[in-house]
Design a protein around this motif. Structure first.
Motif, PDB file in Angstrom:
ATOM      1  N   SER A   1       0.828  -1.211   0.000  1.00 53.91           N
ATOM      2  CA  SER A   1       0.000   0.000   0.000  1.00 53.91           C
ATOM      3  C   SER A   1       0.861   1.260   0.000  1.00 53.91           C
ATOM      4  O   SER A   1       0.393   2.342  -0.345  1.00 53.91           O
ATOM      5  CB  SER A   1      -0.917   0.003   1.226  1.00 53.91           C
ATOM      6  OG  SER A   1      -0.154  -0.053   2.421  1.00 53.91           O
TER       7      SER A   1
ATOM      8  N   VAL B   1     -22.547   0.035  -7.806  1.00 53.44           N
ATOM      9  CA  VAL B   1     -21.102   0.226  -7.972  1.00 53.44           C
ATOM     10  C   VAL B   1     -20.757   0.455  -9.434  1.00 53.44           C
ATOM     11  O   VAL B   1     -19.982   1.350  -9.778  1.00 53.44           O
ATOM     12  CB  VAL B   1     -20.321  -0.973  -7.396  1.00 53.44           C
ATOM     13  CG1 VAL B   1     -18.849  -0.918  -7.797  1.00 53.44           C
ATOM     14  CG2 VAL B   1     -20.448  -1.020  -5.877  1.00 53.44           C
TER      15      VAL B   1
ATOM     16  N   ALA C   1     -15.800   3.824  -6.487  1.00 51.70           N
ATOM     17  CA  ALA C   1     -16.137   2.418  -6.240  1.00 51.70           C
ATOM     18  C   ALA C   1     -16.064   2.095  -4.755  1.00 51.70           C
ATOM     19  O   ALA C   1     -16.938   1.405  -4.205  1.00 51.70           O
ATOM     20  CB  ALA C   1     -15.189   1.522  -7.029  1.00 51.70           C
ATOM     21  N   HIS C   2     -15.031   2.576  -4.097  1.00 49.41           N
ATOM     22  CA  HIS C   2     -14.842   2.298  -2.673  1.00 49.41           C
ATOM     23  C   HIS C   2     -15.989   2.864  -1.841  1.00 49.41           C
ATOM     24  O   HIS C   2     -16.570   2.181  -0.990  1.00 49.41           O
ATOM     25  CB  HIS C   2     -13.514   2.894  -2.214  1.00 49.41           C
ATOM     26  CG  HIS C   2     -13.268   2.787  -0.753  1.00 49.41           C
ATOM     27  ND1 HIS C   2     -13.037   1.590  -0.130  1.00 49.41           N
ATOM     28  CD2 HIS C   2     -13.216   3.737   0.220  1.00 49.41           C
ATOM     29  CE1 HIS C   2     -12.844   1.788   1.162  1.00 49.41           C
ATOM     30  NE2 HIS C   2     -12.962   3.087   1.402  1.00 49.41           N
ATOM     31  N   ARG C   3     -16.354   4.109  -2.135  1.00 45.20           N
ATOM     32  CA  ARG C   3     -17.441   4.757  -1.397  1.00 45.20           C
ATOM     33  C   ARG C   3     -18.762   4.029  -1.599  1.00 45.20           C
ATOM     34  O   ARG C   3     -19.491   3.739  -0.645  1.00 45.20           O
ATOM     35  CB  ARG C   3     -17.557   6.212  -1.855  1.00 45.20           C
ATOM     36  CG  ARG C   3     -18.786   6.948  -1.357  1.00 45.20           C
ATOM     37  CD  ARG C   3     -18.797   7.105   0.148  1.00 45.20           C
ATOM     38  NE  ARG C   3     -19.943   7.877   0.591  1.00 45.20           N
ATOM     39  CZ  ARG C   3     -20.409   7.866   1.838  1.00 45.20           C
ATOM     40  NH1 ARG C   3     -19.813   7.128   2.760  1.00 45.20           N
ATOM     41  NH2 ARG C   3     -21.445   8.597   2.168  1.00 45.20           N
TER      42      ARG C   3
ATOM     43  N   VAL D   1     -11.398   4.857  -8.361  1.00 43.61           N
ATOM     44  CA  VAL D   1     -11.213   3.998  -7.194  1.00 43.61           C
ATOM     45  C   VAL D   1     -12.045   4.491  -6.016  1.00 43.61           C
ATOM     46  O   VAL D   1     -12.723   3.709  -5.335  1.00 43.61           O
ATOM     47  CB  VAL D   1      -9.718   3.931  -6.815  1.00 43.61           C
ATOM     48  CG1 VAL D   1      -9.530   3.215  -5.480  1.00 43.61           C
ATOM     49  CG2 VAL D   1      -8.919   3.226  -7.912  1.00 43.61           C
ATOM     50  N   GLU D   2     -12.005   5.785  -5.778  1.00 45.52           N
ATOM     51  CA  GLU D   2     -12.739   6.334  -4.640  1.00 45.52           C
ATOM     52  C   GLU D   2     -14.242   6.192  -4.830  1.00 45.52           C
ATOM     53  O   GLU D   2     -14.978   5.891  -3.876  1.00 45.52           O
ATOM     54  CB  GLU D   2     -12.371   7.806  -4.443  1.00 45.52           C
ATOM     55  CG  GLU D   2     -13.104   8.499  -3.302  1.00 45.52           C
ATOM     56  CD  GLU D   2     -12.963   7.786  -1.967  1.00 45.52           C
ATOM     57  OE1 GLU D   2     -13.911   7.851  -1.159  1.00 45.52           O
ATOM     58  OE2 GLU D   2     -11.905   7.170  -1.718  1.00 45.52           O
TER      59      GLU D   2
ATOM     60  N   MET E   1     -19.255   0.917  -2.626  1.00 48.68           N
ATOM     61  CA  MET E   1     -19.218  -0.439  -2.083  1.00 48.68           C
ATOM     62  C   MET E   1     -19.490  -0.441  -0.590  1.00 48.68           C
ATOM     63  O   MET E   1     -20.105  -1.369  -0.046  1.00 48.68           O
ATOM     64  CB  MET E   1     -17.857  -1.087  -2.392  1.00 48.68           C
ATOM     65  CG  MET E   1     -17.774  -2.558  -2.010  1.00 48.68           C
ATOM     66  SD  MET E   1     -18.881  -3.619  -2.946  1.00 48.68           S
ATOM     67  CE  MET E   1     -17.969  -3.799  -4.464  1.00 48.68           C
ATOM     68  N   ARG E   2     -19.066   0.603   0.073  1.00 51.25           N
ATOM     69  CA  ARG E   2     -19.343   0.705   1.519  1.00 51.25           C
ATOM     70  C   ARG E   2     -20.809   1.024   1.785  1.00 51.25           C
ATOM     71  O   ARG E   2     -21.307   0.781   2.880  1.00 51.25           O
ATOM     72  CB  ARG E   2     -18.457   1.772   2.136  1.00 51.25           C
ATOM     73  CG  ARG E   2     -16.978   1.416   2.098  1.00 51.25           C
ATOM     74  CD  ARG E   2     -16.125   2.448   2.784  1.00 51.25           C
ATOM     75  NE  ARG E   2     -16.411   2.526   4.218  1.00 51.25           N
ATOM     76  CZ  ARG E   2     -15.729   3.291   5.068  1.00 51.25           C
ATOM     77  NH1 ARG E   2     -14.734   4.036   4.611  1.00 51.25           N
ATOM     78  NH2 ARG E   2     -16.038   3.319   6.341  1.00 51.25           N
TER      79      ARG E   2
ATOM     80  N   ASP F   1       0.663   2.887  -3.402  1.00 48.28           N
ATOM     81  CA  ASP F   1      -0.633   3.215  -3.982  1.00 48.28           C
ATOM     82  C   ASP F   1      -0.639   4.629  -4.576  1.00 48.28           C
ATOM     83  O   ASP F   1       0.155   5.490  -4.210  1.00 48.28           O
ATOM     84  CB  ASP F   1      -1.734   3.101  -2.924  1.00 48.28           C
ATOM     85  CG  ASP F   1      -2.029   1.660  -2.537  1.00 48.28           C
ATOM     86  OD1 ASP F   1      -1.502   0.748  -3.191  1.00 48.28           O
ATOM     87  OD2 ASP F   1      -2.784   1.458  -1.566  1.00 48.28           O
TER      88      ASP F   1
END
Length: 987
Positions: free
Chosen positions: A384, A865, A624-626, A621-622, A628-629, A387
């Motif tokens: 990481s 997503v 998708a991450h947001r 990425v952000e 998905m949560r 990243d």
């Protein structure tokens, strides 16, 4: 000329015969009864000509005028050895003595330079590998195979003259060097050669008496093997002039040395030859340990003998022309110590690497107090720490160490032998050094070194029992100065008070007794060899050592073994689900236009239109991450993202294309588009363009006719699929100005279908011909075809899966380039930038007709997503002006590639627009014979140069140039530079 066999050390000076052409022609006719014409050939010590019967353009053979220093017995031995190899290895082409009107063309001539032996050897057709062009792994392997086959054929051969002493016999290398080195006038050259000779002789000494001796060719080099004209792999061995008895492994050492001056050659690139040799003539452990020492000594001998020959015979163009490449052989051979390469070769052959204190990690020196709270850092590919492109900045590692120390660690460290990505270069034509050979440490407080400490250059060395620890780097520089000053003014033991500074990078390497000095970083291909020699200093520092691959064959230091994972993949995945490259790198990270393997090598991705806005884009990425949560579920639930995304896609098209279906892939999108056409018209016949690929589902495969994807494509179409000619203005039926004929011919097919009572439900094609490598359709093609389809009540489908979303630069959609508007648009790939997102956009009227066949449902098509990822991709394309970037960079790259066409006829055309391009390679620009095999090899070579590229097209002869839309001018230039290098130096 005496009957004694040759001894180099009694006659160091061997000027070549220099007979004039007139004299040679006269003597040839006198002795062999043929009037000939001559073409001089080069030689180190003999005089050679290619001979032609006067008036003939077919070579009679090669006339070899042997150096007078060689006896008749030696010449006889050469001919016998060649005959024996020809008998024992009948598939090899081996030159024989030529028969003339008066028998075998072999005789002694009395010349103006004395008595000289002349013989005519069969002229083997083909070409050698002379020069320093690139040699692919398959060619390298074949050279090792040829070397082994000759060695096997001569294993039992004996001759009274095989005890001759040649300067090329590696048994005598030390004596040759001792003789010639003092005669070398260049002091720097002398010093360089001497420095490489010592470790080679030291590595050879323990095993020399155990090396088997036999007769051999001992000159199977790139100059002395030939491949048939038009073929890639050599099958002939010529010039048996160096036949003698020597160490059998010298056969392979000579072959390997001849590889090293070729473009891109490294010690590691010789391994295919070693494996091929070993497969036919197994090497003993002693031979493996001697091999690279002999390669190095061969390099030294080549340099010394070549320079000596030129000083002796300044007119010998052959010898003088070889000086640069001989020195290159030496440089590459001596770039890795023989003991290191011995371990590399052992691993490559699956032989055990000798266990020693070096590999066990002994504790001969413990220079620092015990650490109570060490923190190991991970700077590898999947860490990481790297990243969001942080790997491009070396300061990230310093910051991580500082953070660990601030959090209470008394040392932050990077383990030895784990590949590091942080700070790695982005574009490298050779394998970069990414593996540290020691522990890299940052100390929390200044620390006094204990033990026997001395200064070596800018390093501190802590001596222990049979080994030492070497400390270097910026953190040691000040300590070195202070220690040296104290040593000069204090007592003899003052050096032990060296103090290492805090918060500064220090490299600590282990150096067992007799081990060579090691660089701070080495390439991953050589790291196992260096590790076997040096071991791991972690134990001496009280730190955890990296995994040892020998002890854990399923894992390397920080990731599972790529070869083991590939083998597992091939066991569990269907064979037809292929992967790029025969021996692919294991890619585990991407960033912008780069891909990174587990060894920390960064590749330029010029292929990946799937990841349209760049690998790992933070905004995508952000998003998708947001999401998905928050929620991800099937598309039948009510949530805002699917609505917002559908509105944004529809807004990119004319107003009447207002209804969206979401799916997961391009194949599904095309399949659904075809079903929509059938439902909207109540018909089943579809017209498609030949040579296109649309997908793998039932309907999308039915309209795919690319023979690259299915060799029987045209013969296996269902009866509802009708095809029109591929509108390829470069290689199709109608070329250039005649390409305007495609549209009327397609219209005729559509009209005939309608007249037969089967008017088409629809017509589908890519609006920019993708499968051919980005060939634009002829101007006006789609307007004529679309009008014909609609005139008969059908609908038209634009397959925008590859060409849409700004990739063409000048247009957001491919159909815009033709000035038309389709009824149905199918899109995928780019829309999700790697996430499985696909869409079909059409009119409400057509969409509603689908109801007649039931309902539509794709569980994850347009999921929350997927929808937010799709919107994020649109954000990036718009906010970062990626369509404009595609045009700007694409135009620049087009100019670079077109400029290569003038010099390299293999380039037939540069197709495409923006960042959807194709470089088509042909063997003949008139016949357009596709250079299919060449394209595959060139793509493999580009990968070795750090560029990911693959072929496309029905003949797999077109570069699929479709990089992420964020690719830069600098990266485009790097790609063009490497293409030029490959075309210039070979593949």
């Amino acid at each position: 000329m005496s009957d004694a066999i040759f001894d180099y050390f009694t006659q160091l000076e061997l000027p070549t015969p220099t007979l004039g052409v007139d004299e040679v022609q006269r003597l040839f006719a006198e002795h062999f009864g043929v009037d000939v014409e001559l073409a001089p050939l080069g030689s180190q010590q003999d005089q050679n000509f290619r001979v032609f019967a006067r008036g003939s353009d077919e070579a009679l053979g090669v006339l070899k005028l042997s150096n007078p220093a060689f006896s008749e017995a030696e010449i006889q031995m050469q001919d016998e050895a060649a005959a024996r190899v020809a008998e024992r290895q009948p598939s090899l082409r081996i030159p024989k003595l030529v028969e003339g009107p008066r028998g075998a063309m072999s005789a002694w001539w009395q010349t103006g330079e004395g008595r000289i032996h002349a013989r005519v050897i069969e002229n083997i057709t083909g070409s050698t590998l002379t020069g320093s062009g690139y040699l692919g792994p398959d060619v390298v392997a074949r050279m090792g195979e040829l070397s082994a086959r000759v060695s096997v054929a001569l294993a039992e051969y004996r001759h009274p003259a095989d005890a001759r002493v040649l300067q090329w016999d590696l048994r005598h290398a030390e004596r040759v060097i001792d003789t010639l080195l003092p005669r070398e006038p260049d002091e720097q050259v002398r010093a360089t050669l001497a420095a490489a000779t010592a470790p080679a002789l030291a590595a050879l000494a323990p095993v020399a008496e155990h090396l088997p001796v036999q007769a051999g060719h001992f000159d199977i080099t790139d100059d002395n093997i030939l491949r048939p004209d038009g073929e890639r792999l050599p099958d002939a061995v010529i010039d048996f002039g160096d036949v003698a008895a020597s160490w059998a492994v010298g056969e392979l050492a000579t072959t390997l040395s001849s590889l090293l001056h070729h473009d891109g050659a490294t010690p590691a690139t010789t391994l295919p030859a070693v494996r091929a040799f070993h497969a036919l003539r197994p090497l003993t452990g002693h031979e493996v340990d001697a091999l690279w020492a002999l390669v190095t000594l061969r390099g030294v001998v080549l340099v010394l003998c070549g320079r000596e020959q030129v000083r002796l015979d300044a007119s010998n163009d052959y010898a003088s022309g070889a000086l640069d490449r001989e020195f290159r052989v030496f440089e590459v051979a001596s770039s890795v110590p023989p003991t290191v390469m011995a371990a590399v070769i052992r691993r490559a052959l699956g032989l055990p690497v000798a266990a020693s204190d070096a590999t066990a990690g002994g504790q001969g020196a413990v220079p620092l107090p015990p650490f109570r709270a060490p923190v190991a850092l991970d700077a590898g590919t999947v860490s990481s720490l790297n990243d969001v492109g942080a790997w491009m900045h070396a300061s990230v590692l310093e910051n991580a160490a500082a953070a660990a120390l601030a959090a209470g660690a008394d040392v932050a460290y990077l383990p030895a032998w784990q590949p590091i990505l942080t700070g790695a270069p982005a574009r490298t034509p050779e394998e970069p050094a990414t593996v540290p050979t020691g522990v890299t440490a940052w100390l929390a407080v200044p620390t006094i070194l204990t033990g026997d400490v001395t200064v070596e250059g800018e390093s501190l060395v802590v001596h222990g029992d049979g080994e030492a620890l070497v400390l270097s780097g910026e953190g040691v520089a000040a300590a070195v100065g202070a220690t040296a000053e104290a040593s000069a003014t204090d007592d003899e033991t003052s050096a032990t008070r060296a103090t290492l500074p805090a918060h500064t990078r220090i490299l600590i390497q282990r150096r067992p007794q007799g081990a060579p000095p090691a660089p701070a970083m080495v390439a991953a291909s050589l790291a196992p060899g260096w590790r076997a020699v040096l071991g791991d200093p972690a134990a001496a520092l009280g730190l955890a050592a990296a995994h040892e691959p020998d002890n854990d064959p399923a894992a390397t230091d920080n990731a599972p073994d790529p070869h083991a994972i590939l083998a597992r993949r091939e066991r569990v995945l269907a064979e037809v689900q292929e992967h790029y490259y025969a021996a692919p790198p294991q890619i585990e990270r991407g960033w912008r236009e780069y891909l990174v393997d587990t060894n920390g090598r960064v590749y330029l991705d010029m292929l990946n239109n799937v990841t349209s806005v760049g690998h790992a884009h933070p905004h995508v990425v952000e998003a998708a991450h947001r999401q998905m949560r928050l929620l991800n579920t099937n598309s039948r639930f009510h949530y805002a993202a699917i609505t917002e995304y559908a509105e944004r896609i529809a807004a990119k098209l004319p107003e009447h294309l207002d209804t969206v279906f979401f799916v997961n892939s391009g194949s599904e999108a095309v399949d659904l588009a075809i079903r929509l056409a059938m439902a909207a018209t109540g018909r089943r016949d579809i017209v498609a363009m030949r040579e296109a690929y649309h997908g793998w589902t039932f309907a999308s495969d039915a309209v795919s006719t690319s023979i690259a994807d299915n060799p029987n494509a045209l013969e296996t179409r269902p009866d509802w699929v009708h095809t029109v000619d591929a509108a390829n203005a470069y290689r199709g039926t109608h070329r250039g100005a005649d390409a305007h004929r495609y549209a009327p011919e397609a219209v005729a097919v559509i009209d005939e279908l309608a007249a037969s009572g089967r008017p088409p439900a629809g017509f589908i094609c890519e609006p920019y011909f993708g499968n051919a490598g980005g060939v634009p359709l002829p101007d006006g093609y789609l307007s004529q075809v679309y009008e014909a389809v609609r005139r008969h009540g059908g609908v038209v489908i634009a397959d925008e899966v590859q060409v849409g979303y700004g990739r063409l630069g000048g247009w957001f959609w491919g159909h815009e380039q033709q000035g038309v508007v389709p009824d149905i648009v199918a899109v995928a790939k780019s829309v999700g930038s790697g996430h499985p997102v696909g869409a079909v956009i059409t009119t409400k009227e057509i969409a509603d007709k689908y109801r007649t066949g039931g309902y539509f449902f794709a569980s994850t098509g347009g999921s929350p997503v997927s929808s937010v990822i799709g919107m994020a991709v649109l954000d990036v394309i718009e906010n970062e002006c990626l369509q404009q970037n595609a045009w700007r960079v694409g135009q620049h790259l087009r100019r670079r590639l077109e400029a290569l066409m003038d010099e390299y006829p293999i380039i037939g055309a540069v197709h495409g627009s923006g960042l959807y391009m194709g470089l088509e390679l042909v063997r003949d620009r008139s016949t357009l014979e596709p250079a299919t095999e060449e394209t595959a090899f060139i793509c493999d070579r580009l990968r070795a140069l750090g560029v990911i590229m693959q072929p496309t097209g029905d003949y797999q002869n077109v570069f699929k140039i479709k990089p992420p839309l964020c690719v830069t001018i600098e990266s485009a230039d790097y790609f063009a530079d490497q293409v030029e290098r490959v075309l210039a130096t070979g593949w």
